[in-house]
Design a protein around this motif. Structure first.
Motif: not given
Length: 277
Positions: A17-33
């Protein structure tokens, strides 16, 4: 990214579940927090790295965001100027607020000692947000229980692995609040009462996804829930003592693996169980 199933171990949950620094494409269900928590940063840092989010309260699937490394993306401040306040909104809890500012629960409670002993958190209350001095801790740990007479007993002695913690999460592709912790243990493991009290519920509750569930009420307004059981060992109205078996670990209801859902409430206001140990 596929959502991580509840039954996996903590290490797998973190790596998936962790996100590394860089670019990320938002997925359905994602929230800012939610994105900020997975990246180990605060929402303000995420906004600072993406100017088009400055006035946005939501993100859309398909957007590409810049994810800064933890500790970057916002100007550093020191001393009293780094301390802020947060006005609690309806539905928020201490764990979610801490994650929003890139803190862990211990850091937030240290700055707001009035809430250390389970004081209810009401909408409109103001919390002190301390300066962030280190990346928020992602791994859930169990602290040793106090030996004082009023201490809470751990419901699964010898089993401390948490597959899903308290707060915001994504389950089966949908964002939701998780008002409890999921403790991994083998099928049939005895589940013990965290405190003495009276059995308020002991029944199959598949309508709300709990499966076989036991709910205890305690003399000082606290309530505990033990869900997804394979067997219930107590009846409604029965008085139980701390440490008494009330059920056995199972996989019933809305569950994706064998574990115990353990929830704690103060007059039905949910609290993070781990804050009580």
């Amino acid at each position: 990214m596929q959502s991580v199933r509840k039954w996996v171990c903590v290490a797998a949950l973190l790596s998936g579940g962790a996100l590394a620094a860089g670019s990320y494409r938002v997925q359905s269900g994602d929230t800012l927090s939610g994105i900020a928590v997975r990246a180990g940063i605060s929402v303000s840092q995420l906004r600072a790295a993406n100017p088009h989010l400055k006035n946005a309260d939501a993100v859309q699937a398909g957007w590409v965001l810049t994810v800064p490394a933890p500790g970057r993306g916002a100007p550093a401040r020191s001393g009293a100027a780094a301390r802020r306040t947060h006005t609690v909104r309806s539905g928020e809890n201490l764990t979610v607020i801490a994650a929003r500012y890139g803190l862990n629960l211990t850091q937030l409670l240290s700055a707001n000692p009035a809430y250390r002993n389970g004081k209810a958190l009401w909408a409109g209350a103001k919390l002190v947000i301390p300066a962030r001095t280190a990346p928020a801790a992602n791994r859930v740990t169990i602290r040793a229980a106090s030996t004082r007479a009023s201490a809470w007993a751990w419901p699964l002695p010898g089993h401390h692995a948490i597959s899903s913690g308290y707060g915001e999460r994504v389950l089966e592709g949908e964002a939701e609040m998780h008002y409890g912790v999921d403790i991994v243990a083998p099928q049939g493991t005895p589940v013990r009462a965290a405190r003495s009290g009276r059995v308020l519920e002991s029944r199959p509750d598949f309508e709300r996804g709990w499966g076989w569930t036991v709910v205890l009420e305690h003399p000082d307004g606290w309530i505990t829930r033990y869900a997804h059981l394979s067997t219930n060992l107590v009846k409604v109205g029965e008085l139980v003592v701390q440490g008494q078996p009330v059920g056995r670990v199972g996989n019933t209801g809305r569950s994706t693996g064998t574990h115990l859902h353990f929830g704690t409430y103060l007059r039905w206001d949910p609290h993070d169980p781990l804050s009580l140990y």
